[in-house]
Design a protein around this motif. Structure first.
Motif, PDB file in Angstrom:
ATOM      1  N   GLN A  41      69.959  51.221  30.314  1.00 51.79           N
ATOM      2  CA  GLN A  41      69.408  51.693  29.049  1.00 51.79           C
ATOM      3  C   GLN A  41      70.550  51.951  28.071  1.00 51.79           C
ATOM      4  OE1 GLN A  41      66.137  52.590  27.992  1.00 51.79           O
ATOM      5  NE2 GLN A  41      65.434  51.431  29.769  1.00 51.79           N
ATOM      6  N   LYS A  42      70.401  51.494  26.834  1.00 54.36           N
ATOM      7  CA  LYS A  42      71.382  51.773  25.783  1.00 54.36           C
ATOM      8  C   LYS A  42      70.616  51.996  24.486  1.00 54.36           C
ATOM      9  CE  LYS A  42      75.551  49.897  23.621  1.00 54.36           C
ATOM     10  NZ  LYS A  42      76.487  50.967  23.919  1.00 54.36           N
ATOM     11  N   ASP A  43      70.821  53.137  23.892  1.00 51.05           N
ATOM     12  CA  ASP A  43      70.130  53.486  22.643  1.00 51.05           C
ATOM     13  C   ASP A  43      68.620  53.308  22.760  1.00 51.05           C
ATOM     14  OD1 ASP A  43      72.635  53.994  21.477  1.00 51.05           O
ATOM     15  OD2 ASP A  43      72.838  51.908  20.811  1.00 51.05           O
ATOM     16  N   GLY A  44      68.075  53.684  23.907  1.00 50.22           N
ATOM     17  CA  GLY A  44      66.633  53.618  24.113  1.00 50.22           C
ATOM     18  C   GLY A  44      66.095  52.229  24.405  1.00 50.22           C
ATOM     19  N   GLN A  45      66.964  51.258  24.549  1.00 51.48           N
ATOM     20  CA  GLN A  45      66.537  49.885  24.819  1.00 51.48           C
ATOM     21  C   GLN A  45      66.956  49.472  26.229  1.00 51.48           C
ATOM     22  OE1 GLN A  45      67.360  46.861  21.756  1.00 51.48           O
ATOM     23  NE2 GLN A  45      68.386  48.493  20.612  1.00 51.48           N
ATOM     24  N   ARG A  73      68.625  41.719  18.363  1.00 54.41           N
ATOM     25  CA  ARG A  73      68.782  43.164  18.575  1.00 54.41           C
ATOM     26  C   ARG A  73      69.820  43.781  17.633  1.00 54.41           C
ATOM     27  NH1 ARG A  73      67.620  45.196  24.447  1.00 54.41           N
ATOM     28  NH2 ARG A  73      66.273  43.571  25.244  1.00 54.41           N
ATOM     29  N   LEU A  75      73.030  44.197  17.792  1.00 56.64           N
ATOM     30  CA  LEU A  75      73.971  45.090  18.455  1.00 56.64           C
ATOM     31  C   LEU A  75      75.356  44.906  17.839  1.00 56.64           C
ATOM     32  CD1 LEU A  75      72.764  44.442  22.100  1.00 56.64           C
ATOM     33  CD2 LEU A  75      72.317  46.462  20.704  1.00 56.64           C
ATOM     34  N   GLU A  76      76.123  45.980  17.803  1.00 55.02           N
ATOM     35  CA  GLU A  76      77.444  45.936  17.178  1.00 55.02           C
ATOM     36  C   GLU A  76      78.461  45.154  17.996  1.00 55.02           C
ATOM     37  OE1 GLU A  76      79.069  49.571  15.539  1.00 55.02           O
ATOM     38  OE2 GLU A  76      77.083  50.481  15.700  1.00 55.02           O
ATOM     39  N   THR A  80      80.094  45.954  26.598  1.00 60.39           N
ATOM     40  CA  THR A  80      80.015  47.404  26.673  1.00 60.39           C
ATOM     41  C   THR A  80      80.480  47.863  28.052  1.00 60.39           C
ATOM     42  OG1 THR A  80      78.621  49.329  26.192  1.00 60.39           O
ATOM     43  CG2 THR A  80      77.610  47.553  27.475  1.00 60.39           C
ATOM     44  N   ASN A  86      74.689  54.576  35.940  1.00 60.78           N
ATOM     45  CA  ASN A  86      73.738  54.311  34.863  1.00 60.78           C
ATOM     46  C   ASN A  86      73.164  52.901  34.845  1.00 60.78           C
ATOM     47  OD1 ASN A  86      74.002  56.916  33.876  1.00 60.78           O
ATOM     48  ND2 ASN A  86      75.655  56.363  32.492  1.00 60.78           N
TER      49      ASN A  86
END
Length: 95
Positions: A41-45, A73, A75-76, A80, A86
């Protein structure tokens, strides 16, 4: 007598904390290696990525561009870092 009780309580608390920390560690066989596909999960996604480096002690570096909708999406970053605790392994690379 009071000093002995305080000392014993402190020792008990220290051992309980250490046991708790040990339980939270991820087992070596449950850690992803290079080429494995993970989900997290990253930023709720919900994300999916391929592990590109597993040399860090507590995490992996992964490339998220394997997702079909990566560009949609917005994404920046393409890569990551994800802590071992996690993510889950979706697919192991062929060994």
């Amino acid at each position: 007598m009071a000093d002995e009780n305080v000392s014993k309580n402190l020792m008990d608390a220290a051992f309980k904390k250490k046991e708790s920390e040990e339980e939270q560690k991820v087992k070596e066989e449950d850690k992803a290696t290079e080429g494995d596909i993970i989900t997290f999960q990253k930023d709720g996604q919900q994300m999916e990525a391929v592990v590109t480096s597993a040399r860090l002690q507590n995490s992996v570096v992964c490339d998220m561009t394997i997702m079909d909708d990566f560009h949609e999406r917005n994404l920046e970053f393409e890569k990551t870092v994800v802590a071992h605790k996690n993510y889950s392994i979706k697919e192991r690379r062929d060994r």
